[in-house]
Scaffold this motif. Structure first.
Motif: not given
Length: 275
Positions: A109-113, A264-267
């Motif tokens: 999931s971290s790869i995809g994110f 969350l994306c900005n964080f």
């Protein structure tokens, strides 16, 4: 004709003088195996961590079955914990297969994110370390310790005696609740992140925040199931009370048009690119 021989009564040996002081010595009794198992929690943790590198001894099929059941029948997962208590006298998992599979999903999931939010290769590794050791393990240790303390302090049917909640079980409850949250926010949400959620429309805020509502609400529900499965705890329904606060917070975010997923994306960008 039968003849009967006359026998004299047996002569008792001369009695030995009785000592004035008799000292009784008691041999130390061997510990009960069940009590000994409870007293060696540190050795159980050591054995559990040592088995992380022995993949051939892990039951990945059963761990995958538990992950599936966490979505549509989590009660069956905790029923297995009850069976483990009856057979092995411990509530916590003794097989690290679930933790290994969860680590795999964290990496995937971290790869995809990272691809969706546009992280470089080096920043991906920094992001992965944050997700595993801070978001999952670090926060999990804090949450598990808090619930472990609250359960043993306030939820036990008998506060002075009786069984106690194992810390390892509290951490397993966190892992069970964290997996659906991870799949909702880090896998399912990625499909809608760029096309809908990150757009400057209310529908994006509604969709993203609704996913957050389901993810956090499901985390609370699975946590409640975990502690309500312990027969020596009472009033575990208080663990569902935070659902009210989550619902109120969800409505406030919609009124203010506060997009939690975009935040969350900005964080993630801030903590990855910050020195």
């Amino acid at each position: 004709m039968y003849s009967y021989a006359k026998t004299s009564p047996p002569v008792s040996p001369p009695s030995s003088p009785v000592p004035s002081t008799i000292v009784y010595t008691e041999r130390p009794s061997s510990p009960n195996p069940r009590q000994q198992a409870r007293l060696t929690a540190s050795s159980k943790r050591y054995k559990y961590l040592r088995r992380i590198w022995k993949f051939k001894q892990m039951d990945f099929e059963f761990a995958f079955w538990q992950m599936l059941y966490l979505f549509y029948s989590p009660q069956k997962v905790y029923r297995n914990f009850q069976y483990r208590k009856q057979t092995k006298d411990q509530w916590a998992r003794d097989d690290p297969a679930f933790l290994v599979l969860l680590s795999f999903w964290l990496c995937a999931s971290s790869i995809g994110f990272s691809i969706v939010i546009g992280l470089s290769f080096l920043n991906f590794w920094k992001f992965l370390i944050w997700v595993i050791f801070v978001d999952c393990i670090g926060v999990g240790l804090l949450i598990a310790t808090c619930f472990w303390f609250i359960a043993n302090k306030y939820l036990k049917a008998s506060s002075s005696q009786g069984p106690e909640v194992e810390w390892g079980y509290a951490f397993d409850v966190h892992l069970n609740a964290f997996f659906p949250l991870l799949m909702i926010l880090h896998v399912l949400q990625l499909v809608f992140l760029h096309p809908i959620i990150n757009k400057e429309y209310f529908i994006g805020t509604l969709l993203g925040n609704t996913m957050w509502l389901f993810a956090i609400g499901y985390y609370i529900y699975i946590t409640f199931l975990g502690y309500s499965a312990l027969p020596f705890l009472k009033k575990t329904q208080v663990l569902l009370y935070p659902m009210t606060g989550v619902a109120i917070f969800y409505l406030l975010t919609l009124i203010l048009n506060w997009n939690l997923s975009k935040g969350l994306c900005n964080f993630y960008h801030y903590r990855v690119y910050s020195p």
